[in-house]
Motif scaffolding. Sequence first.
Motif, PDB file in Angstrom:
ATOM      1  N   LYS A 514       0.837  -1.192   0.000  1.00 56.07           N
ATOM      2  CA  LYS A 514       0.000   0.000   0.000  1.00 56.07           C
ATOM      3  C   LYS A 514       0.880   1.253   0.000  1.00 56.07           C
ATOM      4  N   LYS A 515       1.889   1.210   0.857  1.00 54.21           N
ATOM      5  CA  LYS A 515       2.812   2.342   0.959  1.00 54.21           C
ATOM      6  C   LYS A 515       3.571   2.533  -0.353  1.00 54.21           C
ATOM      7  N   GLN A 516       3.932   1.408  -0.929  1.00 49.52           N
ATOM      8  CA  GLN A 516       4.683   1.463  -2.179  1.00 49.52           C
ATOM      9  C   GLN A 516       3.861   2.142  -3.272  1.00 49.52           C
ATOM     10  N   ASP A 517       2.569   1.806  -3.303  1.00 47.26           N
ATOM     11  CA  ASP A 517       1.694   2.405  -4.319  1.00 47.26           C
ATOM     12  C   ASP A 517       1.667   3.927  -4.237  1.00 47.26           C
ATOM     13  N   GLU A 518       1.770   4.423  -3.019  1.00 48.89           N
ATOM     14  CA  GLU A 518       1.733   5.874  -2.847  1.00 48.89           C
ATOM     15  C   GLU A 518       2.920   6.560  -3.538  1.00 48.89           C
ATOM     16  N   GLU A 536      15.625   1.494 -13.628  1.00 51.38           N
ATOM     17  CA  GLU A 536      14.379   1.443 -12.881  1.00 51.38           C
ATOM     18  C   GLU A 536      14.518   2.134 -11.522  1.00 51.38           C
ATOM     19  N   VAL A 537      13.373   2.506 -10.962  1.00 58.02           N
ATOM     20  CA  VAL A 537      13.380   3.017  -9.589  1.00 58.02           C
ATOM     21  C   VAL A 537      12.466   2.110  -8.777  1.00 58.02           C
ATOM     22  N   LYS A 538      12.961   1.692  -7.631  1.00 59.70           N
ATOM     23  CA  LYS A 538      12.226   0.693  -6.851  1.00 59.70           C
ATOM     24  C   LYS A 538      12.243   1.048  -5.371  1.00 59.70           C
ATOM     25  N   ALA A 539      11.239   0.566  -4.653  1.00 64.48           N
ATOM     26  CA  ALA A 539      11.315   0.666  -3.196  1.00 64.48           C
ATOM     27  C   ALA A 539      12.260  -0.424  -2.713  1.00 64.48           C
ATOM     28  N   SER A 540      13.177  -0.057  -1.852  1.00 59.63           N
ATOM     29  CA  SER A 540      14.236  -0.999  -1.485  1.00 59.63           C
ATOM     30  C   SER A 540      13.853  -1.912  -0.328  1.00 59.63           C
ATOM     31  N   THR A 541      14.332  -3.165  -0.418  1.00 59.97           N
ATOM     32  CA  THR A 541      14.213  -4.052   0.740  1.00 59.97           C
ATOM     33  C   THR A 541      15.576  -4.244   1.396  1.00 59.97           C
ATOM     34  N   ARG A 542      16.587  -3.614   0.803  1.00 57.34           N
ATOM     35  CA  ARG A 542      17.941  -3.775   1.340  1.00 57.34           C
ATOM     36  C   ARG A 542      18.276  -2.739   2.397  1.00 57.34           C
ATOM     37  N   LEU A 543      17.697  -1.526   2.202  1.00 60.70           N
ATOM     38  CA  LEU A 543      18.149  -0.393   3.008  1.00 60.70           C
ATOM     39  C   LEU A 543      17.425  -0.304   4.339  1.00 60.70           C
ATOM     40  N   ASP A 545      18.962   2.379   7.032  1.00 61.51           N
ATOM     41  CA  ASP A 545      19.253   3.743   7.475  1.00 61.51           C
ATOM     42  C   ASP A 545      19.503   4.696   6.315  1.00 61.51           C
ATOM     43  N   SER A 546      20.035   4.163   5.212  1.00 59.55           N
ATOM     44  CA  SER A 546      20.366   5.039   4.095  1.00 59.55           C
ATOM     45  C   SER A 546      19.142   5.304   3.233  1.00 59.55           C
ATOM     46  N   VAL A 547      19.262   6.336   2.396  1.00 56.32           N
ATOM     47  CA  VAL A 547      18.136   6.713   1.535  1.00 56.32           C
ATOM     48  C   VAL A 547      18.136   5.943   0.229  1.00 56.32           C
ATOM     49  N   ALA A 548      19.360   5.769  -0.334  1.00 61.94           N
ATOM     50  CA  ALA A 548      19.385   5.240  -1.696  1.00 61.94           C
ATOM     51  C   ALA A 548      20.557   4.298  -1.914  1.00 61.94           C
ATOM     52  N   CYS A 549      20.386   3.362  -2.808  1.00 63.06           N
ATOM     53  CA  CYS A 549      21.504   2.548  -3.274  1.00 63.06           C
ATOM     54  C   CYS A 549      21.195   2.074  -4.684  1.00 63.06           C
ATOM     55  N   LEU A 579      17.824   2.029  -9.307  1.00 66.78           N
ATOM     56  CA  LEU A 579      17.941   2.936  -8.164  1.00 66.78           C
ATOM     57  C   LEU A 579      16.929   2.500  -7.115  1.00 66.78           C
ATOM     58  N   GLU A 580      17.445   2.094  -5.972  1.00 62.24           N
ATOM     59  CA  GLU A 580      16.545   1.666  -4.895  1.00 62.24           C
ATOM     60  C   GLU A 580      16.422   2.782  -3.874  1.00 62.24           C
ATOM     61  N   LEU A 581      15.193   3.085  -3.487  1.00 62.25           N
ATOM     62  CA  LEU A 581      14.976   4.146  -2.503  1.00 62.25           C
ATOM     63  C   LEU A 581      14.281   3.584  -1.271  1.00 62.25           C
ATOM     64  N   ASN A 582      14.646   4.130  -0.160  1.00 59.03           N
ATOM     65  CA  ASN A 582      14.152   3.632   1.118  1.00 59.03           C
ATOM     66  C   ASN A 582      12.888   4.410   1.522  1.00 59.03           C
ATOM     67  N   ILE A 583      11.716   3.801   1.274  1.00 58.43           N
ATOM     68  CA  ILE A 583      10.476   4.564   1.513  1.00 58.43           C
ATOM     69  C   ILE A 583      10.173   4.727   3.004  1.00 58.43           C
ATOM     70  N   ASP A 584      10.951   4.063   3.846  1.00 59.19           N
ATOM     71  CA  ASP A 584      10.770   4.276   5.284  1.00 59.19           C
ATOM     72  C   ASP A 584      11.642   5.414   5.812  1.00 59.19           C
ATOM     73  N   HIS A 585      12.444   5.967   4.934  1.00 59.29           N
ATOM     74  CA  HIS A 585      13.317   7.057   5.364  1.00 59.29           C
ATOM     75  C   HIS A 585      12.522   8.368   5.376  1.00 59.29           C
ATOM     76  N   PRO A 586      12.674   9.183   6.468  1.00 64.61           N
ATOM     77  CA  PRO A 586      11.872  10.412   6.573  1.00 64.61           C
ATOM     78  C   PRO A 586      12.002  11.337   5.363  1.00 64.61           C
TER      79      PRO A 586
END
Length: 643
Positions: A514-518, A536-543, A545-549, A579-586
């Motif tokens: 649900k969060k990913q869809d947003e 591609e840009v994806k929500a990360s499952t690896r990160l 503390d960091s924002v991106a990898c 590009l993976e982004l950490n959607i849990d990062h503020p």
Amino acid sequence: MVVKKETHQFKTEVQQMLKLIINSMYSNKEIFLRELISNSSDAIDKLSFEAQTSPDIIGDDTEFKIKIIPDGIKQTLEVSDNGIGMTYDEVMENIGTIAKSGTGAFLEALEAAQNNDTLAPELIGRFGIGFYSAFMAADKIILITRRAGSETATKWESHGDGSYTIEETSKESRGTSIILELKKQEKGEKDFTDEWTIKSIVKQHSDFVHYPIVMDVEKDEPIPKEEQVLDKEGKPVGETTKKVIREETLNSMQAIWTKAKDEVSDKEHEEFYQHISHDWNPPLTRLHMKFEGATEYTALLYIPSKAPFDMFHTESGHGIHLYSRRVFIMDNCKELIPEYLRFVKGVVDAPDLDLNVSREILQQNNLIRNIRRNLVKKIFELLKNMEKDDYEKFYEEFGQLIKVGIHTDIENRNKISELIRYKTTKSEGKLISLKEYVENMDKEQENIYYITGDNLSAIMNSPHLEQLKAKDIEVLLMSDPIDEWVVQSLTEYDGKQLKSAEKGDLDLEKIDEKKQDEYTDLFNFIKIELQDKIKEVKASTRLKDSVACLSGDTYDMSAYMEKIIKSSGQKTPDVKRVLELNIDHPVMSQVKALFEKDPSVPVMKEYCNLFLDIALISEGGKVENPARFSKTIGELMSKAITV
Ligand code: ADP
Ligand code: MG
């Protein structure tokens, strides 16, 4: 062709080395004799190898030997052999340069040794500078040599002071004579022309050389009765013995591999190993065994304690010597051992082998093939059963070659996988085996995780490992270029997949869909903005503390592999990464909010590029446009800092 006497300068590295040899107050000077004898022995080996295909070169001079001729009055010592000899060009090539391949490393070591006399003997061993060691004992060396099959001879002379002379000369028969004009003895030093001294040096360092080392020795021999002057009663009137000169053999020529295992001392092994390997350091361990059964042979193999400086670059010459019933066939018999085990030195004596076997035939020879298979098996056993400490020493030196085996020796891949070691995110700098890794695994963990890269501390702290670390999962740290080939070949161990921490799905976290869809719209925007650079840009499952990898798909080339290939000057297809982004990062929710308010604000584009730059930097890569990067950061900082 008559060549006039010419004077040449030694190559710089030789000059430096000579200085070191001459100035180092090295107490064990006598080893120069072993070096000269060893060269003579090699030269006879070469001759007998060449004679296998052209028997004529031996001519009438069939009795191979090495002769030592001391002269106490003139204070000279000659070592002479009837081996292969050298041509003029070979003298120029062999006695004037050294360490042709490893010069760089050699000079470094030399520099390090400059202030350290004790390193000198080690350097002498490691760089095959054996011949020059004679300058420890001699003020001047004269070398006269005639190549087998050649009419002319060559004379080389040097005081070891930076230059040498070389000229054509004549010599009665083939081979090489080296005449040392000995240095004036210091008090308490050995007289190298003394019979007893020479005998004991030969006995100690060269006893097993398998050609006779001879010397003329004065002896008392009984005068035959018929030659004696007798009195009336038949009793001798004068001398009953006379002084005669006899050529005496000083070495026992015992092939130590033919002795029973427990009859050979460590010291004898060390001397023998030095003789065949030209390596000064004692071997780390050895394997001495007689194989019986369908294929009969004896093997005496040594694992060196130090890797040569040129381990990867040259055909380092010595390897395994092949004999048949103690008759030398060839040195460096490559057919007996796979490339990646070429650091193993020693002797194989195979009685059933045809003496006239050529290198070409060897490749198809079944006997050799069987021996090779057996040896490899035994070497693996030896390595596997080594004490942990010793094995670590070994691995430090030769681990890279062992890894090459994973890639090249499919038949033995499983066995080799037991021999490799890695540091991990949990091993605190220690090396562990894959077996240990698996033993440490949690029940739930299905894969073996690894990460590759050229800098151990960078990969250790890579953002790709954040979730793995949070879940307390161990990750193998692979920081050697060869590891990229290891993981290509070794896809599983003990039924578990090897999985890259930076590629594919790690199967760790379920994403909050649900969060990913947003984030769909924002991610699409970023993807369009960076479309030339990422796939591609994806929500990360690896990160965590960091924002991106940046990550790759399972079968994509890793970033490190791409770097290795590029640095070797080859072209690689441009691999775009994810590009993976950490959607849990503020920061992500902030950017999302900004985007939703007005996607057309110019700063949005800057943020897209910033995500990519952060991802690149965190894995030790370079940002494409550093000026733009620092400008954006500067602006962000000035906005963020409010006092
Ligand atoms: P290494 O023996 O490790 O090659 P050395 O410095 O002892 O190094 O000898 C250098 C080279 O000089 C040898 O490789 C060989 O080609 C040549 N050489 C030395 N001594 C002899 C000899 N007695 N007969 C023929 N060649 C020799
Ligand atoms: Mg030598």
